[in-house]
Enzyme design. Structure first.
Site, short mmCIF file in Angstrom:
data_model
loop_
_atom_site.label_atom_id
_atom_site.label_comp_id
_atom_site.label_asym_id
_atom_site.label_seq_id
_atom_site.Cartn_x
_atom_site.Cartn_y
_atom_site.Cartn_z
N LYS A 192 0.84 -1.22 0.00
CA LYS A 192 0.00 0.00 0.00
C LYS A 192 0.87 1.26 0.00
CE LYS A 192 0.65 1.26 4.43
NZ LYS A 192 0.81 2.55 5.10
N THR A 249 -3.81 5.70 3.44
CA THR A 249 -2.52 6.22 2.96
C THR A 249 -2.69 7.02 1.68
OG1 THR A 249 -1.83 3.99 3.54
CG2 THR A 249 -0.12 5.49 2.86
#
Ligand SMILES: NC(=O)c1ccc[n+]([C@@H]2O[C@H](COP(=O)([O-])OP(=O)(O)OC[C@H]3O[C@@H](n4cnc5c(N)ncnc54)[C@H](O)[C@@H]3O)[C@@H](O)[C@H]2O)c1
Length: 332
Positions: A192, A249
């Site tokens: 990620k 994120t």
């Protein structure tokens, strides 16, 4: 399980010391920088990595590893991924089979391409059969330290170990779900960060919501493919350590990896960006490991590949996007 040793006092290790303080009568927090340890002992604040947050009185700060580890029931390690092997080797003489080892690090070891829990197991296997768990999920340090409601995953191949950590760490603002899929959880938490650099690029270029949604969705597909090829469960990637952390994120202003992407889009050179950051952006190193793992497991990871080209060969963000858009057409 009364004694907790936290190894690493960057933003995340410090936030964990704050949120877990009510759960443990004894917490020792190991700080790498001796001068910072001295200041933290006096002021109770980590003025470098997490300014503005106070440690509880019973959190003992030390820069001496054997002191931090003495009598620990749980060793919670929170160092950047490239330091895991070295630090566990240093700690080895002070560690015992009775301890539970929990990793909160996100990332992969470059070169070996090992997940962090694999590195830990390899080092500790010289002396014991270690009990290891990993924690991961959408957890910005500042929000955790502010006691904002946070949900995350604890994974261990040994369900009993995951349950023990779940019970020991969960509290009113910190809710852990258990899993046995360490592969899925660690791959989600690592890849990620690569996608987040891409999200920063889109943001820095002033692009809108369509490209961001496409990046997150196709980034998730890529994470999922790799995790499944490595033996993880696709379902894990739809959970907190996959989609949850990816959404955080990619959209959150507190993400350093996203900030790297924003700066790249503004035309700054990578060395210059990294040189001006005190904190680690794991996604830069993980991008290398991601493209190597894609080759090893024969899976397509086009977003990681374009991030690699941008970070290492100076491919312009606009060209990278064009390459992604003009790949051969696929089924979803
Ligand atoms: N910050 C977050 O919100 C967050 C959340 C979840 C997971 N993580 C993960 O936690 C890990 C640690 O990140 P962080 O944000 O706490 O780090 P950070 O960037 O805030 O701090 C860097 C850390 O590395 C230590 N360090 C630097 N050189 C060292 C050396 N030679 N030996 C030992 N230690 C050294 C520093 O003391 C500091 O503790 C990373 O894998 C990160 O992805 C971070």
């Amino acid at each position: 399980m009364k004694n907790l040793a936290i190894i690493g006092a960057g933003s995340w290790g410090t936030a964990l010391a704050i949120v877990l303080a009510p759960r443990f009568p004894s917490i020792r927090l190991w700080v790498y920088e001796t001068d910072l340890a001295a200041r933290m002992t006096a002021s109770r604040v980590n003025d470098v990595y997490l300014p503005g947050f106070q440690l509880a009185d019973h959190v003992q700060v030390t820069s001496v590893l054997p002191v931090a580890l003495e009598g620990a029931d749980i060793v919670l390690s929170v160092m950047p991924s490239h330091l895991v092997r070295r630090l566990y080797q240093q700690m080895l003489p002070c560690l015992h089979e009775s301890m539970l080892f929990v990793s909160a690090t996100k990332g992969l070891e470059n070169g070996t391409l090992a997940r962090v829990s694999e590195v830990i197991r390899e080092v500790l296997s010289a002396r014991m059969e270690p009990q290891i768990a990993v924690i991961s999920g959408p957890t910005f340090a500042r929000e955790v330290a502010s006691f904002e409601p946070t949900a995350l995953v604890v994974a261990s191949s040994d369900a009993a170990v995951a349950s023990r950590i779940q019970a020991a760490f969960s509290g009113p603002t910190f809710r852990l779900y258990s899993s046995q899929d360490t592969i899925g959880v660690e791959i989600g938490g690592s890849i990620k960060n690569v996608v987040a650099i891409g999200a920063g690029v889109l943001h820095g270029m002033g692009l809108g919501n369509n490209p961001m949604a496409a990046l997150i969705t196709r980034g998730l597909a890529e994470m999922n493919r790799l995790a499944v090829a490595m033996g993880g469960r696709g379902q894990t990637l739809a959970g907190l350590a996959g989609l949850g952390d990816l959404v955080l994120t990619c959209n959150g202003d507190l993400s350093r990896n996203r900030t790297v992407g924003v700066e790249l889009a503004h035309g700054r050179k990578l060395d210059d960006i990294v040189g001006s950051m005190k904190m680690v952006a794991e996604g830069i190193k993980t991008t290398h490991a991601a493209v190597d793992l894609a080759k090893r497991f024969a899976v397509e990871m086009p977003i990681s590949e374009q991030m690699f080209q941008m970070l290492n060969f100076g491919v312009a963000p606009r060209d990278a996007i064009q390459r992604l858009m003009e790949r051969s057409l696929k089924g979803e």
